[in-house]
Design a protein around this motif. Structure first.
Motif, mmCIF file in Angstrom:
data_model
loop_
_atom_site.group_PDB
_atom_site.id
_atom_site.type_symbol
_atom_site.label_atom_id
_atom_site.label_comp_id
_atom_site.label_asym_id
_atom_site.label_seq_id
_atom_site.Cartn_x
_atom_site.Cartn_y
_atom_site.Cartn_z
ATOM 1 N N GLY A 9 0.819 -1.198 0.000
ATOM 2 C CA GLY A 9 0.000 0.000 0.000
ATOM 3 C C GLY A 9 0.860 1.257 0.000
ATOM 4 N N GLY A 10 0.200 2.393 -0.183
ATOM 5 C CA GLY A 10 0.936 3.649 -0.178
ATOM 6 C C GLY A 10 0.133 4.776 -0.783
ATOM 7 N N LEU A 11 0.844 5.852 -1.083
ATOM 8 C CA LEU A 11 0.243 7.041 -1.677
ATOM 9 C C LEU A 11 0.611 7.094 -3.151
ATOM 10 C CD1 LEU A 11 -1.154 9.831 -1.455
ATOM 11 C CD2 LEU A 11 1.084 10.761 -0.800
ATOM 12 N N VAL A 12 -0.393 7.287 -3.990
ATOM 13 C CA VAL A 12 -0.155 7.339 -5.434
ATOM 14 C C VAL A 12 -1.080 8.387 -6.033
ATOM 15 C CG1 VAL A 12 -1.840 5.508 -5.920
ATOM 16 C CG2 VAL A 12 0.062 5.901 -7.514
ATOM 17 N N GLN A 13 -0.652 8.965 -7.128
ATOM 18 C CA GLN A 13 -1.506 9.941 -7.813
ATOM 19 C C GLN A 13 -2.563 9.230 -8.648
ATOM 20 O OE1 GLN A 13 1.165 12.555 -10.012
ATOM 21 N NE2 GLN A 13 1.024 14.075 -8.364
ATOM 22 N N ALA A 14 -3.645 9.915 -8.889
ATOM 23 C CA ALA A 14 -4.692 9.372 -9.745
ATOM 24 C C ALA A 14 -4.105 8.982 -11.104
ATOM 25 C CB ALA A 14 -5.809 10.394 -9.928
ATOM 26 N N GLY A 15 -4.524 7.826 -11.588
ATOM 27 C CA GLY A 15 -3.994 7.294 -12.831
ATOM 28 C C GLY A 15 -2.809 6.372 -12.645
ATOM 29 N N LEU A 85 -5.690 4.045 -11.041
ATOM 30 C CA LEU A 85 -6.300 4.296 -9.733
ATOM 31 C C LEU A 85 -7.006 5.636 -9.700
ATOM 32 C CD1 LEU A 85 -3.493 2.765 -7.559
ATOM 33 C CD2 LEU A 85 -5.912 2.138 -7.420
ATOM 34 N N LYS A 86 -8.095 5.658 -8.926
ATOM 35 C CA LYS A 86 -8.926 6.849 -8.774
ATOM 36 C C LYS A 86 -8.981 7.251 -7.303
ATOM 37 C CE LYS A 86 -11.994 5.012 -12.388
ATOM 38 N NZ LYS A 86 -13.383 4.606 -12.718
ATOM 39 N N PRO A 87 -9.250 8.506 -7.022
ATOM 40 C CA PRO A 87 -9.365 8.916 -5.613
ATOM 41 C C PRO A 87 -10.381 8.069 -4.839
ATOM 42 C CG PRO A 87 -9.217 10.844 -7.003
ATOM 43 C CD PRO A 87 -9.316 9.667 -7.925
ATOM 44 N N THR A 90 -9.332 5.071 -2.665
ATOM 45 C CA THR A 90 -8.698 5.274 -1.366
ATOM 46 C C THR A 90 -9.436 4.489 -0.296
ATOM 47 O OG1 THR A 90 -7.858 7.461 -1.939
ATOM 48 C CG2 THR A 90 -8.168 6.983 0.409
ATOM 49 N N ALA A 91 -8.701 3.631 0.407
ATOM 50 C CA ALA A 91 -9.307 2.757 1.416
ATOM 51 C C ALA A 91 -8.211 1.943 2.086
ATOM 52 C CB ALA A 91 -10.316 1.807 0.770
ATOM 53 N N VAL A 92 -8.598 1.263 3.144
ATOM 54 C CA VAL A 92 -7.749 0.212 3.698
ATOM 55 C C VAL A 92 -8.139 -1.082 2.990
ATOM 56 C CG1 VAL A 92 -7.082 -1.081 5.748
ATOM 57 C CG2 VAL A 92 -7.579 1.374 5.920
ATOM 58 N N TYR A 93 -7.151 -1.771 2.457
ATOM 59 C CA TYR A 93 -7.360 -3.006 1.709
ATOM 60 C C TYR A 93 -6.976 -4.194 2.588
ATOM 61 C CZ TYR A 93 -8.314 -0.458 -2.559
ATOM 62 O OH TYR A 93 -8.896 0.356 -3.500
ATOM 63 N N TYR A 94 -7.892 -5.159 2.659
ATOM 64 C CA TYR A 94 -7.723 -6.318 3.520
ATOM 65 C C TYR A 94 -7.603 -7.601 2.703
ATOM 66 C CZ TYR A 94 -9.377 -3.213 7.236
ATOM 67 O OH TYR A 94 -9.521 -2.177 8.123
ATOM 68 N N CYS A 95 -6.689 -8.428 3.103
ATOM 69 C CA CYS A 95 -6.546 -9.766 2.543
ATOM 70 C C CYS A 95 -7.412 -10.730 3.347
ATOM 71 C CB CYS A 95 -5.078 -10.177 2.636
ATOM 72 S SG CYS A 95 -4.734 -11.907 2.272
ATOM 73 N N THR A 96 -8.062 -11.647 2.660
ATOM 74 C CA THR A 96 -8.885 -12.649 3.336
ATOM 75 C C THR A 96 -8.653 -14.020 2.734
ATOM 76 O OG1 THR A 96 -10.774 -12.391 1.831
ATOM 77 C CG2 THR A 96 -10.694 -10.932 3.742
ATOM 78 N N SER A 97 -8.976 -15.039 3.509
ATOM 79 C CA SER A 97 -8.957 -16.411 3.004
ATOM 80 C C SER A 97 -10.288 -17.063 3.331
ATOM 81 C CB SER A 97 -7.804 -17.207 3.613
ATOM 82 O OG SER A 97 -8.021 -17.407 5.003
ATOM 83 N N VAL A 113 -4.259 2.356 1.158
ATOM 84 C CA VAL A 113 -4.045 2.865 -0.200
ATOM 85 C C VAL A 113 -4.688 4.239 -0.274
ATOM 86 C CG1 VAL A 113 -4.621 2.575 -2.636
ATOM 87 C CG2 VAL A 113 -3.928 0.597 -1.272
ATOM 88 N N THR A 114 -3.889 5.217 -0.647
ATOM 89 C CA THR A 114 -4.393 6.586 -0.774
ATOM 90 C C THR A 114 -4.095 7.081 -2.187
ATOM 91 O OG1 THR A 114 -3.997 7.018 1.567
ATOM 92 C CG2 THR A 114 -4.327 8.924 0.136
ATOM 93 N N VAL A 115 -5.135 7.513 -2.874
ATOM 94 C CA VAL A 115 -4.991 8.008 -4.242
ATOM 95 C C VAL A 115 -5.318 9.497 -4.235
ATOM 96 C CG1 VAL A 115 -5.669 7.737 -6.641
ATOM 97 C CG2 VAL A 115 -5.706 5.757 -5.094
#
Length: 117
Positions: A9-15, A85-87, A90-97, A113-115
């Motif tokens: 995860g991290g900060l990324v610009q739109a697109g 990616l679009k604004p 932006t969210a917390v992304y969770y892995c699941t099984s 993830v922050t866009v």
């Protein structure tokens, strides 16, 4: 003890693009379906994408055409390639099984993830 550990995860610009990874331990990875959920501020947690133990995939409408879920059973790792990616991604992304298709049995701690626009 089951552990699902997200990274990427991290900060990324739109697109822009990001690739999330989820390393699993304590489960028989190859027989489990795996999935990604996300939760944006003030919103309910939602399914993003899932992948079966055989490689079949399913995506939320918001992810179709931009995100790709994959898995490497030899590495006990699942991935989420996110492009364009679009604004609103932006969210917390969770892995699941899951042993079913698809109701999570286990959750990771999440990765932010922050866009930016």
């Amino acid at each position: 003890q089951v552990q699902l550990v997200e990274s990427g995860g991290g900060l990324v610009q739109a697109g822009g693009s990001l690739r999330l990874a989820c390393k699993a331990s304590g489960i028989i990875f190859s027989i489990n379906a795996m999935g990604w959920y996300r939760q944006a501020p003030g919103k309910q947690r939602e399914l993003v994408a899932v992948i079966s133990n055989g490689g079949a995939t399913n995506y939320a409408d918001s992810a179709k055409g931009r995100f790709t879920i994959s898995r490497d059973n030899a590495k006990n790792t699942m991935y989420l390639q996110m492009n364009s990616l679009k604004p609103e991604d932006t969210a917390v992304y969770y892995c699941t099984s899951s042993k079913s298709w698809y109701s999570p049995d286990y959750w990771g701690q999440g990765t932010q993830v922050t866009v930016s626009s």
